[in-house]
Design a protein around this motif. Structure first.
Motif, mmCIF file in Angstrom:
data_model
loop_
_atom_site.group_PDB
_atom_site.id
_atom_site.type_symbol
_atom_site.label_atom_id
_atom_site.label_comp_id
_atom_site.label_asym_id
_atom_site.label_seq_id
_atom_site.Cartn_x
_atom_site.Cartn_y
_atom_site.Cartn_z
ATOM 1 N N ILE A 30 -1.413 -0.708 42.048
ATOM 2 C CA ILE A 30 -2.517 -1.360 41.335
ATOM 3 C C ILE A 30 -2.250 -1.318 39.827
ATOM 4 O O ILE A 30 -2.416 -2.327 39.130
ATOM 5 C CB ILE A 30 -3.874 -0.720 41.686
ATOM 6 N N GLN A 31 -1.821 -0.164 39.328
ATOM 7 C CA GLN A 31 -1.527 -0.038 37.896
ATOM 8 C C GLN A 31 -0.405 -0.987 37.482
ATOM 9 O O GLN A 31 -0.488 -1.640 36.439
ATOM 10 C CB GLN A 31 -1.130 1.404 37.563
ATOM 11 N N GLN A 66 0.478 -3.767 38.990
ATOM 12 C CA GLN A 66 -0.007 -5.140 39.087
ATOM 13 C C GLN A 66 -0.826 -5.498 37.852
ATOM 14 O O GLN A 66 -0.706 -6.598 37.316
ATOM 15 C CB GLN A 66 -0.845 -5.336 40.349
ATOM 16 N N GLN A 67 -1.636 -4.564 37.366
ATOM 17 C CA GLN A 67 -2.423 -4.807 36.165
ATOM 18 C C GLN A 67 -1.512 -5.016 34.955
ATOM 19 O O GLN A 67 -1.777 -5.872 34.111
ATOM 20 C CB GLN A 67 -3.393 -3.648 35.920
ATOM 21 N N GLN A 68 -0.430 -4.243 34.877
ATOM 22 C CA GLN A 68 0.526 -4.408 33.775
ATOM 23 C C GLN A 68 1.182 -5.784 33.834
ATOM 24 O O GLN A 68 1.339 -6.447 32.803
ATOM 25 C CB GLN A 68 1.595 -3.313 33.831
ATOM 26 N N ASP A 97 -0.028 -8.501 35.298
ATOM 27 C CA ASP A 97 -1.050 -9.498 34.963
ATOM 28 C C ASP A 97 -1.239 -9.608 33.455
ATOM 29 O O ASP A 97 -1.360 -10.710 32.919
ATOM 30 C CB ASP A 97 -2.384 -9.156 35.638
ATOM 31 N N LEU A 98 -1.254 -8.469 32.778
ATOM 32 C CA LEU A 98 -1.410 -8.462 31.325
ATOM 33 C C LEU A 98 -0.218 -9.131 30.643
ATOM 34 O O LEU A 98 -0.394 -9.922 29.705
ATOM 35 C CB LEU A 98 -1.585 -7.032 30.816
#
Length: 68
Positions: free
Chosen positions: A50-51, A53-55, A57-58
């Motif tokens: 999840i972490q 994926q967030q990186q 996406d950013l």
């Protein structure tokens, strides 16, 4: 997660636990203990993914903003 934490290592540990459970190598008490360990490791892996994926996406959002 500690600095030495490694996704691939955790996945290998989970696979080993599952194999031992499926092979019937463990006493019932050990099955529950190992199952608990596998669940904890799966949660750590999920959190890691999840972490990451967030990186990603950013980074994608930043690239899109810079193209505009």
């Amino acid at each position: 997660m500690s600095k030495n934490w490694n996704y691939e290592t955790k996945v290998a540990e989970i696979e080993t636990i599952i194999s031992r459970i499926e092979a019937g190598e463990l006493q019932l008490e050990e099955v529950f203990e190992q199952f608990g360990t596998a669940v904890k490791s799966l949660r750590e892996c999920e959190s890691f993914l999840i972490q990451r994926q967030q990186q990603v996406d950013l980074m994608i959002e930043t690239l899109q903003d810079s193209e505009e």
